[in-house]
Design an enzyme around this catalytic site. Structure first.
Site, PDB file in Angstrom:
ATOM      1  N   HIS A  21      81.035 -23.156   6.682  1.00 16.58           N
ATOM      2  CA  HIS A  21      80.785 -24.593   6.593  1.00 16.58           C
ATOM      3  C   HIS A  21      80.398 -25.024   5.178  1.00 16.58           C
ATOM      4  O   HIS A  21      80.004 -26.158   4.954  1.00 16.58           O
ATOM      5  CB  HIS A  21      79.674 -24.945   7.594  1.00 16.58           C
ATOM      6  CG  HIS A  21      79.546 -26.389   7.912  1.00 16.58           C
ATOM      7  ND1 HIS A  21      78.403 -27.117   7.642  1.00 16.58           N
ATOM      8  CD2 HIS A  21      80.411 -27.262   8.481  1.00 16.58           C
ATOM      9  CE1 HIS A  21      78.564 -28.362   8.040  1.00 16.58           C
ATOM     10  NE2 HIS A  21      79.771 -28.490   8.556  1.00 16.58           N
ATOM     11  N   LYS A  80      80.602 -26.143   1.221  1.00 14.99           N
ATOM     12  CA  LYS A  80      81.436 -27.013   0.383  1.00 14.99           C
ATOM     13  C   LYS A  80      81.013 -26.776  -1.059  1.00 14.99           C
ATOM     14  O   LYS A  80      80.028 -27.348  -1.521  1.00 14.99           O
ATOM     15  CB  LYS A  80      81.259 -28.490   0.748  1.00 14.99           C
ATOM     16  CG  LYS A  80      81.720 -28.846   2.166  1.00 14.99           C
ATOM     17  CD  LYS A  80      80.581 -28.882   3.131  1.00 14.99           C
ATOM     18  CE  LYS A  80      81.035 -29.373   4.499  1.00 14.99           C
ATOM     19  NZ  LYS A  80      80.027 -29.118   5.531  1.00 14.99           N
ATOM     20  N   ASP A 133      84.267 -22.831 -14.429  1.00 12.86           N
ATOM     21  CA  ASP A 133      83.933 -21.991 -15.587  1.00 12.86           C
ATOM     22  C   ASP A 133      82.559 -21.335 -15.478  1.00 12.86           C
ATOM     23  O   ASP A 133      82.016 -20.848 -16.475  1.00 12.86           O
ATOM     24  CB  ASP A 133      83.992 -22.806 -16.892  1.00 12.86           C
ATOM     25  CG  ASP A 133      85.391 -23.306 -17.198  1.00 12.86           C
ATOM     26  OD1 ASP A 133      86.357 -22.701 -16.695  1.00 12.86           O
ATOM     27  OD2 ASP A 133      85.513 -24.310 -17.917  1.00 12.86           O
ATOM     28  N   HIS A 139      76.728 -38.761   7.367  1.00 15.60           N
ATOM     29  CA  HIS A 139      77.057 -37.329   7.393  1.00 15.60           C
ATOM     30  C   HIS A 139      76.251 -36.554   6.354  1.00 15.60           C
ATOM     31  O   HIS A 139      76.466 -35.364   6.145  1.00 15.60           O
ATOM     32  CB  HIS A 139      78.563 -37.160   7.132  1.00 15.60           C
ATOM     33  CG  HIS A 139      79.088 -35.783   7.396  1.00 15.60           C
ATOM     34  ND1 HIS A 139      79.460 -34.914   6.382  1.00 15.60           N
ATOM     35  CD2 HIS A 139      79.315 -35.112   8.557  1.00 15.60           C
ATOM     36  CE1 HIS A 139      79.907 -33.789   6.899  1.00 15.60           C
ATOM     37  NE2 HIS A 139      79.823 -33.873   8.222  1.00 15.60           N
ATOM     38  N   LYS A 191      73.409 -34.442   4.424  1.00 10.37           N
ATOM     39  CA  LYS A 191      72.475 -33.371   4.808  1.00 10.37           C
ATOM     40  C   LYS A 191      71.474 -33.213   3.658  1.00 10.37           C
ATOM     41  O   LYS A 191      71.647 -32.379   2.758  1.00 10.37           O
ATOM     42  CB  LYS A 191      73.212 -32.051   5.036  1.00 10.37           C
ATOM     43  CG  LYS A 191      74.358 -32.129   6.078  1.00 10.37           C
ATOM     44  CD  LYS A 191      75.670 -32.193   5.394  1.00 10.37           C
ATOM     45  CE  LYS A 191      76.887 -31.964   6.248  1.00 10.37           C
ATOM     46  NZ  LYS A 191      76.929 -32.209   7.613  1.00 10.37           N
ATOM     47  N   ASP A 240      57.377 -34.687   0.150  1.00 11.37           N
ATOM     48  CA  ASP A 240      56.351 -35.294  -0.700  1.00 11.37           C
ATOM     49  C   ASP A 240      57.008 -35.900  -1.942  1.00 11.37           C
ATOM     50  O   ASP A 240      58.001 -36.605  -1.842  1.00 11.37           O
ATOM     51  CB  ASP A 240      55.280 -34.266  -1.061  1.00 11.37           C
ATOM     52  CG  ASP A 240      54.553 -33.749   0.174  1.00 11.37           C
ATOM     53  OD1 ASP A 240      54.637 -34.412   1.223  1.00 11.37           O
ATOM     54  OD2 ASP A 240      53.921 -32.686   0.102  1.00 11.37           O
TER      55      ASP A 240
END
Length: 475
Positions: A219, A221, A226, A393, A395, A400
């Site tokens: 999952h 991404k 370089d 969508h 995440k 704090d």
């Protein structure tokens, strides 16, 4: 007795025997007592349905990946030492918070690195604009890893940039997940390969010993250019992530760009996945330049090959570290009992705990199951906000005024225990403020959810949410 009757009896008996065997396996290996009980009851009560389901979903660890890591232990340790020597962070400045940070380091088996420039990329156009610009500027290599890769407008845009890159002599490697990218046509892959791009399904060479398994999805991404610049976040490669879907409309998501030593940690996650997918160990730059004025950063890669349940412990450590604010954005809210209790305790000790979830749905079961969890956390003081301006969508979380995180990990059991994930943790007041400002903008487009479960006007939700929750261990 006819042969047909004997054949049916043998088949029924065979299913029952296999169901008993699988039930014992579930008791030995299930992550929680609730999961074990659920599998045992399902297998013994409806073996003809449960046995095929268990074949596909009944395992929690990818043993082959564990063995690969064991075989690569010395190589990984050597790379890790090289990464850490580059720019170790001084945790003493964090005071008592350094204990929480050291727990994150232990989960990542990496050290926090200093000197990283970080840039939030809000929504698809900003994220892919930045990714494409970095790919176009690549000089030696590009690493690309996405859960979902589609042959649509955005997917073809990515292909064009990668092909142009390969034709300039830049080494291009791409990993995609076969389940997340189901339907990706062979012509798309051939077009890339013919131009010199190396592209592989994550499970192309080595799979779970159970050929039926559809757990253990990659999952992540990740894009690395370089070895100096990296990208991580919630966006996949598909037109819906650019807000082009009629169903979802505006797609609210978050990516981030990192320039600095932590890119090597992001790259290590890709390198392990590439070795798993192809058997190759690529030659890479493991000493990205330290950036003046940069921030302390740690890449936490989690997955079903970890010795402990790293994804769940990541959330638990973040929750327990909060003293005045804990804001979490997640498209799916199907937590385990430990996380539910930790959220409630945080709210009860006075922490401002907010959950930002989508009002729209993209997966029915997960969306429905979340309603049964809202009623558990709200009475303790956890505030649940439902995002109204399209689909949420993202995440992300902020703790704090000293820590923020952007990555791929959803607050559900599948992300925490069954998927390969990655998230970037940044320990810096400026970054925490940027993430908090982003949250505040999103909260302006959200409404506080205050409906008790029994008062939900939609009967479909009231009747089906408890049923959906039964599948929580695999959602």
């Amino acid at each position: 007795m006819s042969w047909q009757t004997i054949f049916v009896l043998l088949g029924v008996t065979g299913f029952q025997i296999v169901a008993v065997i699988f039930a014992f396996r579930a008791m030995r290996h299930a992550r929680t007592p609730q999961g074990a009980v659920g599998w045992v009851v399902f297998l013994l009560a409806a073996p003809h349905l449960a046995v095929p389901v268990f074949l596909f979903l009944g395992h929690k660890r990818l043993s082959g990946y564990v063995a690969m890591r064991r075989d690569m232990r010395e190589a990984i340790a050597q790379v890790t030492r090289q990464i850490t020597r580059n720019a170790p962070a001084d945790l003493a400045r964090l005071g008592p918070r350094q204990e929480d940070v050291r727990a994150f380091e232990a989960l990542a088996t990496q050290k926090v690195l200093s000197g990283n420039l970080t840039t939030l990329l809000i929504d698809g156009p900003a994220a892919f604009g930045g990714i494409f610009a970095a790919i176009d500027a690549a000089e030696t290599y590009v690493l690309v890893e996405f859960y979902t890769l589609r042959d649509d407008e955005l997917g073809r845009d990515l292909a064009r940039h990668l092909i142009d890159c390969a034709r300039r002599g830049v080494k291009v490697r791409v990993i995609y997940d076969g389940i997340g990218s189901v339907g990706l046509p062979s012509a798309y892959l051939a077009n890339l390969r013919n131009a010199g791009v190396q592209i592989s399904n994550f499970h192309a060479q080595r799979r779970s010993r159970n050929r039926f398994q559809i757990n253990f999805r990659n999952h992540r991404k990740i894009v690395v250019v370089d070895g100096e610049t990296g990208f991580i976040g919630g966006l996949n490669v598909g037109d819906e992530y650019m807000g082009r879907s009629r169903k979802f409309g505006h797609w609210r998501d978050t990516h981030m760009r990192i320039d600095g030593p932590a890119v090597a940690q992001l790259q290590l996650a890709f390198a392990e996945d590439w070795h798993w997918a192809t058997g190759e160990t690529p030659e890479l730059n493991w000493r990205p330049a330290r950036q003046e004025g940069g921030r302390d950063c740690l890449i936490l890669s989690t997955g079903p090959s970890d010795a402990v349940e790293t994804g769940s412990l990541y959330f638990l450590n973040a929750i327990n570290a909060a003293s005045n604010r804990l804001w979490i954005a997640t498209p799916y809210f199907v937590p385990d009992v430990d996380i539910v209790n930790a959220l409630k305790l945080a709210a009860l000790r006075g922490v401002d705990v907010r959950l930002l979830v989508p009002d729209k749905r993209d997966h029915w079961l997960v969306w429905l199951a979340a309603f049964s969890y809202f009623d558990e956390v709200r009475p303790a003081g956890v505030k649940v906000y439902r995002y109204l301006d399209g689909f949420m969508h993202s995440k992300t979380l902020v703790v704090d005024d000293w820590m923020g995180s952007v990555g791929t990990v959803n607050l559900d059991n599948r992300s925490c225990r069954l998927n390969f994930e990655a998230t970037a943790l940044v320990f810096d007041p400026g970054f925490a403020a940027e993430v908090a400002t982003m949250f505040e903008d999103d909260l302006e487009m959200s409404e506080l959810y205050e409906t008790d479960f029994n008062d939900i006007p939609h009967r479909l939700i009231r009747y089906t949410a408890p049923f959906a929750r039964l599948f929580a261990p695999i959602l």
